[in-house]
Design a protein around this motif. Structure first.
Motif, PDB file in Angstrom:
ATOM      1  N   LEU A 280      31.993 -61.307   1.879  1.00 49.33           N
ATOM      2  CA  LEU A 280      30.963 -60.358   1.991  1.00 49.33           C
ATOM      3  C   LEU A 280      29.611 -61.261   1.700  1.00 49.33           C
ATOM      4  CD1 LEU A 280      32.026 -57.331  -0.001  1.00 49.33           C
ATOM      5  CD2 LEU A 280      31.614 -57.599   2.333  1.00 49.33           C
ATOM      6  N   ALA A 281      29.706 -62.368   0.954  1.00 46.78           N
ATOM      7  CA  ALA A 281      28.611 -63.256   0.660  1.00 46.78           C
ATOM      8  C   ALA A 281      27.888 -64.144   1.791  1.00 46.78           C
ATOM      9  CB  ALA A 281      28.765 -64.207  -0.467  1.00 46.78           C
ATOM     10  N   GLN A 282      28.791 -64.006   2.986  1.00 47.36           N
ATOM     11  CA  GLN A 282      28.264 -64.577   4.237  1.00 47.36           C
ATOM     12  C   GLN A 282      27.459 -63.701   5.242  1.00 47.36           C
ATOM     13  OE1 GLN A 282      28.298 -67.687   3.674  1.00 47.36           O
ATOM     14  NE2 GLN A 282      29.587 -66.978   1.794  1.00 47.36           N
ATOM     15  N   ILE A 283      27.640 -62.392   4.743  1.00 47.72           N
ATOM     16  CA  ILE A 283      27.056 -61.533   5.878  1.00 47.72           C
ATOM     17  C   ILE A 283      25.413 -61.729   6.015  1.00 47.72           C
ATOM     18  CG2 ILE A 283      26.118 -59.137   6.126  1.00 47.72           C
ATOM     19  CD1 ILE A 283      29.011 -58.120   4.976  1.00 47.72           C
ATOM     20  N   ASP A 284      24.644 -62.218   5.070  1.00 48.62           N
ATOM     21  CA  ASP A 284      23.570 -62.369   5.225  1.00 48.62           C
ATOM     22  C   ASP A 284      23.146 -63.959   5.032  1.00 48.62           C
ATOM     23  OD1 ASP A 284      22.516 -59.845   5.303  1.00 48.62           O
ATOM     24  OD2 ASP A 284      22.892 -59.365   3.301  1.00 48.62           O
ATOM     25  N   ALA A 285      24.053 -64.752   5.217  1.00 43.56           N
ATOM     26  CA  ALA A 285      24.079 -66.385   5.254  1.00 43.56           C
ATOM     27  C   ALA A 285      23.102 -66.649   6.183  1.00 43.56           C
ATOM     28  CB  ALA A 285      25.317 -66.900   5.373  1.00 43.56           C
ATOM     29  N   GLU A 286      22.422 -67.926   6.025  1.00 49.78           N
ATOM     30  CA  GLU A 286      21.708 -68.495   7.260  1.00 49.78           C
ATOM     31  C   GLU A 286      21.975 -69.882   7.220  1.00 49.78           C
ATOM     32  OE1 GLU A 286      17.676 -67.478   5.339  1.00 49.78           O
ATOM     33  OE2 GLU A 286      17.464 -66.307   7.272  1.00 49.78           O
ATOM     34  N   GLY A 287      21.582 -70.376   8.202  1.00 45.30           N
ATOM     35  CA  GLY A 287      21.888 -72.039   8.185  1.00 45.30           C
ATOM     36  C   GLY A 287      23.238 -72.141   9.011  1.00 45.30           C
ATOM     37  N   ASP A 288      23.454 -73.389   9.444  1.00 41.57           N
ATOM     38  CA  ASP A 288      24.632 -73.706  10.089  1.00 41.57           C
ATOM     39  C   ASP A 288      25.575 -74.974   9.310  1.00 41.57           C
ATOM     40  OD1 ASP A 288      26.731 -74.469  12.020  1.00 41.57           O
ATOM     41  OD2 ASP A 288      25.473 -74.544  13.544  1.00 41.57           O
ATOM     42  N   PRO A 289      26.874 -74.289   9.232  1.00 50.36           N
ATOM     43  CA  PRO A 289      27.536 -75.638   8.250  1.00 50.36           C
ATOM     44  C   PRO A 289      27.741 -76.868   9.042  1.00 50.36           C
ATOM     45  CG  PRO A 289      28.707 -73.674   8.079  1.00 50.36           C
ATOM     46  CD  PRO A 289      27.475 -73.325   9.142  1.00 50.36           C
ATOM     47  N   ALA A 290      27.542 -76.922  10.449  1.00 46.98           N
ATOM     48  CA  ALA A 290      27.601 -77.917  11.355  1.00 46.98           C
ATOM     49  C   ALA A 290      26.428 -79.020  10.789  1.00 46.98           C
ATOM     50  CB  ALA A 290      27.490 -77.830  12.770  1.00 46.98           C
ATOM     51  N   ASN A 291      25.426 -78.515  10.296  1.00 47.45           N
ATOM     52  CA  ASN A 291      24.059 -79.485   9.751  1.00 47.45           C
ATOM     53  C   ASN A 291      24.308 -79.454   8.360  1.00 47.45           C
ATOM     54  OD1 ASN A 291      23.074 -78.803  12.412  1.00 47.45           O
ATOM     55  ND2 ASN A 291      22.221 -76.955  11.836  1.00 47.45           N
TER      56      ASN A 291
END
Length: 308
Positions: A158-169
């Protein structure tokens, strides 16, 4: 988003495997913000970077504070970070195999699933049920998807629903790529990180879930605030995040931060005593404060100074 159960698991793995505290510090900051979280033009990049030297001044290695997910085009490299990366003989990260998505998903599923659990809305105070329903609606999630998912895993998802950014970066991934021809070692690995959550009491897990639901409304703004603090190396804001929101709970703070720092210190000291010089790249919040790695290594007799 249209996230089925499999995609939901992969989404949770996406964050937990790149440093589980990264997904939770935005919620922590939501409890301590006193102003806007915009990212105005300010000082140039200066992420936390420390030189570690022996008592007689011989440089034994370096520590850099990472962030595990960034927007495209974020400029975080500094000459000092580049020099440390060039001079280091090996890289130490939280998790080395960040790109093996299938293995991470399988590891998560094994740790996260237990049949016969209560509905998710029965694992939080009744007053939070509307906020939980709203959060699930934003993520296009069905409550049935969480029927066999342990509470800690549901909180991370649930904490990721509004997550921003990209783990690839993420900084850790960038450094792992840079060290392709040099050794890369991990302090924990994905299985051990999941196990930290899995060992929490159900009471602590439900506290984590409640904190995620409570703080979700301001998560994007607070993630921007935290990202800015990381980028300019604002130790005060980063340390405040380690004692606020979710991490104000003593049990959660001890499990997710304090005990991990102790374990990492015990693993790092022998590496510093060897001939190869390591660059230790871990979440920036692990470096700061009286219980952070910088203080812990100083207590072991090392000279630790910030480089800019």
């Amino acid at each position: 988003m249209n996230i089925g159960l499999g995609a939901g698991i992969c989404r949770a793995v996406r964050i937990a495997a790149i440093g589980m505290l990264a997904s939770l510090f935005a919620v922590a900051l939501a409890g301590c913000s006193n102003g806007p979280a915009d990212e105005p033009i300010g000082p140039p990049p200066n992420p936390l970077l420390y030189e570690i030297a022996s008592a007689d001044g011989v440089v034994e290695g370096w520590m850099v504070g990472t962030i595990h997910s960034l927007p495209d085009g974020t400029n975080w490299r500094t000459p000092a970070i580049e020099a440390a990366a060039d001079d280091a003989d090996l890289l130490i990260v939280e998790i080395a195999a960040l790109d093996d998505g299938a293995k991470l998903a399988a590891t998560f599923a094994q740790a996260a699933r237990t049949p016969g659990l209560p509905r998710l809305d029965r694992r939080i105070p009744a007053r939070l049920a509307p906020a939980l329903a709203d959060l699930m609606d934003r993520g296009d999630l069905n409550p049935d998807q969480f029927a066999a998912m342990e509470t800690w895993a549901a909180a991370i998802t649930l904490a990721q629903i509004d997550a921003e950014g990209d783990p690839a970066n993420g900084v850790d991934r960038a450094l792992i790529r840079e060290f392709a021809a040099r050794p890369v070692r991990e302090l924990e690995g994905a299985r051990a990180q999941f196990a930290i959550f899995d060992r929490l009491s159900e009471t602590a897990q439900r506290g984590l879930l409640a904190a995620v639901v409570t703080g979700a409304g301001g998560a994007k703004a607070q993630a921007a605030k935290l990202r800015r603090a990381w980028l300019i190396g604002d130790e005060k804001v980063l340390e405040t995040a380690t004692r606020s929101g979710i991490l104000a709970d003593p049990a959660l703070r001890d499990a997710l931060l304090v005990q991990r720092n102790r374990d990492w210190t015990a693993a790092i000291v022998p590496l510093l005593q060897g001939k190869p010089k390591p660059l230790i790249a871990v979440g920036a919040a692990h470096l700061v404060g009286t219980e952070g790695l910088a203080s812990a290594l100083q207590a072991q007799g090392y000279r630790v100074r910030r480089l800019t």
